[in-house]
Design an enzyme around this catalytic site. Sequence first.
Site, short mmCIF file in Angstrom:
data_model
loop_
_atom_site.label_atom_id
_atom_site.label_comp_id
_atom_site.label_asym_id
_atom_site.label_seq_id
_atom_site.Cartn_x
_atom_site.Cartn_y
_atom_site.Cartn_z
N ASP A 69 0.84 -1.20 0.00
CA ASP A 69 0.00 0.00 0.00
C ASP A 69 0.87 1.25 0.00
OD1 ASP A 69 -2.78 -1.14 2.09
OD2 ASP A 69 -2.05 -1.73 0.11
N ALA A 70 1.98 1.19 0.76
CA ALA A 70 2.85 2.36 0.86
C ALA A 70 3.46 2.68 -0.51
CB ALA A 70 3.95 2.09 1.87
N TYR B 78 2.25 1.91 -3.37
CA TYR B 78 1.17 2.39 -4.24
C TYR B 78 0.94 3.89 -4.00
CZ TYR B 78 -3.48 2.80 -6.29
OH TYR B 78 -4.54 3.19 -7.04
N ASP B 79 0.88 4.25 -2.72
CA ASP B 79 0.65 5.66 -2.40
C ASP B 79 1.79 6.54 -2.89
OD1 ASP B 79 -0.97 4.85 0.76
OD2 ASP B 79 -1.73 4.98 -1.30
N SER C 184 -26.93 -8.37 -34.12
CA SER C 184 -27.15 -9.79 -33.86
C SER C 184 -27.98 -10.34 -35.02
CB SER C 184 -27.82 -10.00 -32.52
OG SER C 184 -29.06 -9.38 -32.52
N GLU D 205 -23.26 -21.53 -43.12
CA GLU D 205 -22.08 -21.83 -42.32
C GLU D 205 -22.48 -22.07 -40.88
OE1 GLU D 205 -21.16 -17.71 -43.28
OE2 GLU D 205 -20.26 -17.53 -41.28
N LYS E 137 -23.02 -21.70 -36.97
CA LYS E 137 -23.09 -20.58 -36.03
C LYS E 137 -22.26 -20.99 -34.83
CE LYS E 137 -26.39 -17.52 -33.75
NZ LYS E 137 -25.78 -17.49 -32.44
N ASP F 47 -20.64 -21.00 -31.24
CA ASP F 47 -21.15 -20.60 -29.94
C ASP F 47 -20.01 -20.04 -29.09
OD1 ASP F 47 -22.94 -20.17 -27.97
OD2 ASP F 47 -23.24 -22.28 -27.44
N ARG G 167 -18.33 -7.05 -28.53
CA ARG G 167 -19.53 -6.47 -29.08
C ARG G 167 -20.14 -5.42 -28.13
NH1 ARG G 167 -24.74 -9.87 -30.85
NH2 ARG G 167 -26.10 -8.66 -29.54
N GLU H 277 -15.83 -14.85 -34.34
CA GLU H 277 -16.18 -15.42 -33.05
C GLU H 277 -14.95 -15.98 -32.34
OE1 GLU H 277 -19.36 -14.94 -32.77
OE2 GLU H 277 -20.14 -16.21 -31.15
N TYR I 30 -15.93 -14.27 -39.85
CA TYR I 30 -17.11 -14.51 -40.69
C TYR I 30 -17.79 -13.25 -41.18
CZ TYR I 30 -19.24 -14.03 -36.04
OH TYR I 30 -19.60 -13.59 -34.80
N LYS J 107 -26.61 -16.41 -45.23
CA LYS J 107 -26.41 -15.00 -45.59
C LYS J 107 -26.58 -14.85 -47.09
CE LYS J 107 -22.98 -14.56 -41.93
NZ LYS J 107 -21.56 -14.62 -41.60
N LYS K 80 -31.46 -22.10 -35.71
CA LYS K 80 -30.94 -22.70 -34.48
C LYS K 80 -31.23 -24.20 -34.41
CE LYS K 80 -29.57 -20.28 -31.52
NZ LYS K 80 -29.94 -19.16 -30.66
N CYS L 65 -38.95 -26.17 7.42
CA CYS L 65 -37.75 -25.63 6.76
C CYS L 65 -36.50 -26.26 7.37
CB CYS L 65 -37.69 -24.11 6.93
SG CYS L 65 -36.14 -23.41 6.36
N CYS M 43 -34.18 -23.62 9.37
CA CYS M 43 -34.52 -22.97 10.65
C CYS M 43 -35.60 -23.70 11.43
CB CYS M 43 -34.97 -21.53 10.40
SG CYS M 43 -36.57 -21.40 9.58
N CYS N 124 -40.95 -21.07 3.62
CA CYS N 124 -40.54 -21.13 5.01
C CYS N 124 -41.18 -19.94 5.70
CB CYS N 124 -39.01 -21.05 5.09
SG CYS N 124 -38.42 -20.49 6.69
N CYS O 12 -34.95 -17.26 9.90
CA CYS O 12 -34.34 -18.28 9.05
C CYS O 12 -33.03 -17.74 8.48
CB CYS O 12 -35.29 -18.64 7.91
SG CYS O 12 -34.58 -19.84 6.77
S1 IVH Z 1 -22.81 -13.06 -38.85
C1 IVH Z 1 -24.54 -8.75 -39.06
N1 IVH Z 1 -21.94 -15.52 -38.71
O1 IVH Z 1 -24.12 -15.01 -33.53
C2 IVH Z 1 -24.44 -10.13 -38.55
N2 IVH Z 1 -22.57 -14.45 -36.68
O2 IVH Z 1 -26.83 -14.43 -32.71
C3 IVH Z 1 -23.07 -10.52 -38.20
N3 IVH Z 1 -22.23 -15.82 -34.69
O3 IVH Z 1 -23.55 -11.65 -32.81
C4 IVH Z 1 -23.00 -11.86 -37.61
N4 IVH Z 1 -21.41 -17.56 -35.72
O4 IVH Z 1 -21.65 -13.32 -32.38
C5 IVH Z 1 -22.42 -14.48 -38.03
N5 IVH Z 1 -21.09 -17.66 -38.72
C6 IVH Z 1 -21.57 -16.62 -38.05
C7 IVH Z 1 -21.70 -16.64 -36.66
C8 IVH Z 1 -22.22 -15.54 -36.00
C9 IVH Z 1 -21.72 -17.05 -34.56
C10 IVH Z 1 -22.72 -15.00 -33.58
C11 IVH Z 1 -22.33 -13.55 -33.58
C12 IVH Z 1 -23.63 -12.80 -33.57
C13 IVH Z 1 -24.55 -13.81 -32.98
C14 IVH Z 1 -25.99 -13.53 -33.33
#
Ligand code: IVH
Length: 707
Positions: A44-45, A47-48, A93, A125, A127, A129, A148, A183, A235, A299, A323, A428, A431, A446, A452
């Site tokens: 701390d000293a 830091y000060d 999104s 393509e 998606k 996660d 983001r 991603e 992507y 897309k 999805k 419960c 208690c 409860c 409790c």
């Molecule tokens: S395109 C303008 N492509 O999913 C749109 N997004 O639920 C740009 N994500 O925010 C996104 N894989 O984080 C795109 N092959 C993919 C993706 C992808 C995962 C995510 C991304 C986005 C979220 C939307």
Amino acid sequence: MIFAGQEVDLLTEDEARSELMRLALALDKANTAYHTLDEPEISDADYDALKLRNAAIEARYPGLKRDDSPSDHVGAAVAPGFGKIPHKVRMLSLENAFSDEDVTDFDDRVRKFLNLEGAVAYTAEPKIDGLSLSLRYESGQLVQAATRGDGEVGENVTENALTIADIPRKLAGAPAVLEVRGEVYMSHADFAALNARQSERGDKAFANPRNAAAGSLRQLDASITAARPLRFFAYAWGELSDPLAETQKAAIERLGVMGFQVNPLTELCFSPTEMLALYRRIEGQRANLGYDIDGVVYKVDDLALQGRLGFRSTTPRWAIAHKFPAELAWTRLLAIDVQVGRTGALSPVARLQPVTVGGVVVSNATLHNEDYIAGRGAKGIPIRDGKDIRVGDWVQVYRAGDVIPKIADVDLSQRKNDAQPYVFLQICRECGSPAIREAGDVVRRCSGGLICPAQAVERLKHFVSRGAFDIEGLGAKQIEMFFRDADLPVRTPADIFTLAARDAANPLKKLKNREGLGERSVTNLFGAIEAKRIIPLDRLIFSLGIRHVGEAAAGLLARHYSSWSAFEAAISAAVPGSPEWEALTAIDGVGDVLAGSLTAALRNRAERQAIDALVAQLQVKPVVTRAPVHSEVAGKTLVFTGTLEKMSRAEAKARAEALGAKVAGSVSAKTDLVVSGPGAGSKAKAAEALGIKVIDEAAWLVLAGSA
Ligand code: IVH
């Protein structure tokens, strides 16, 4: 001292400038070590001393004071966070599709919007996660990486991104300005190894690869990110000085040539049939990919068409995420535990033999309430065909996205003959008070109230939470610690405000000498508590954690009664039939249930003692009643329907309320005005039938003063 340095008086301007930079870095690093990693690196000293030297140099050369000067952080309390980066091009999104029909509809909408008869080409393509990241390259050099955030402003994670092997630092043949988006994710193998290391070290395991990736990228110390095996798929893109290509496919291929990882499963499709076939193929490969995906993204391939399609408020019209359905898995139910919440609600939790459900290890699932366990849903209607759940059962676990896993089914053929129906607690366990289920309530509670310990600690956590007292440095973790503390116990909210005095009165066991604390954090904590002694009435009412009294109700009550003494006197006197009760229930938004719960809480002896002791520590500020708003919609009731493109629903609602209007969820004779956006359905029709004025978004923006 780690910064020997020259006498401040002898520093030249150039030396002072570089010294201020070194000091800013050193203090930033010390703050990170201290506040974020809980591993202080310097005393701390020291830091000060660094802070004093920084201040002395700034006093000598005021013109050299940095924008990020450590002197501008109040004390050392400001936890160093990430810098903010506004996105030049918003990070959006994706709209979701859940069925084959949603995909066909998407294609129809695209062609209709473009007025095209023929087929449109799409890329398809996986998606991924993970979490999205935007990388900014200027003259081929990586200059910035941002998460983001809220889509408009992200967090600066440049240092961290530089530690990811998949992210090139330099690009050859790139446009002068290029923002690459993609991603960040973690592979299954790396995730398993990381969790094994975490548990070896006694650290908490991550629930799934996405959380692990997010937790690893959003580290204030880049060396932690560096030690975590993160990957990146490109992507999409943001700002560009020159177009990358004419099609999505070619643009992504070009990013691949520049050195980015691009997903090898990306393909072109020329019809919804082909899109759906590829979706099925990718779904089939899902378990063997080695990383989590949660759908397929389609897309529009032609970038000129993407440009024409443009964006809705938060999603592009030219893309959709198809999805995968919720994940299911079978496992054994090992035990049923019951947790006690803030208002005494008993929530049964299934403890499961750990099982992987869509790449996530699940060992707990919610069982909601006793009816759910017994196979009864709302109004006694059977769920799971009326099958009850018993300890030892072979159960099917269901998980969709981020929702808490549930038990979808029970395999009765696997049930042991001696399995007993689950008998819900009547007492419960925390208690010993009776657990009571009121008529019409699915939840058993409860009845111990503050007696409790489980309720008391949850109540304290609520008391310090965001919308309540929001005391910096005093979160759920610290509450758990103080609640069980033998020397400086905090059992009721009032105890928080006597902490400093009790600590001062105890010369032997000072809080600052505890492991993991120290002078600075204790000073900061006491300061943060002091700062909240003056509290607005609405926050105080909300913080009491009374059932049915949420933030909105607390606001109504505070505005109605204005002062604590008026509130307390009126509520104490309010019994059904009394004028005080009539006045209370006459407040728009306060019904009999809320009034009953509020008056019961203030009549309860233990509650009342705790509240009085708390209020004695505070100075309660009356709520400032806002001057009446003069606007065309003041006092009117509005209903929004359909999509608004210029502002979100939440923003529109907030705006209308700021203008003195009320926003209702459905159209009735009381409605004065309906704002109808594209996609409006029954509400717009109802308004028409009732002869209520309907306006579009453009007219609303004029009314709201946002046009
Ligand atoms: S395109 C303008 N492509 O999913 C749109 N997004 O639920 C740009 N994500 O925010 C996104 N894989 O984080 C795109 N092959 C993919 C993706 C992808 C995962 C995510 C991304 C986005 C979220 C939307």
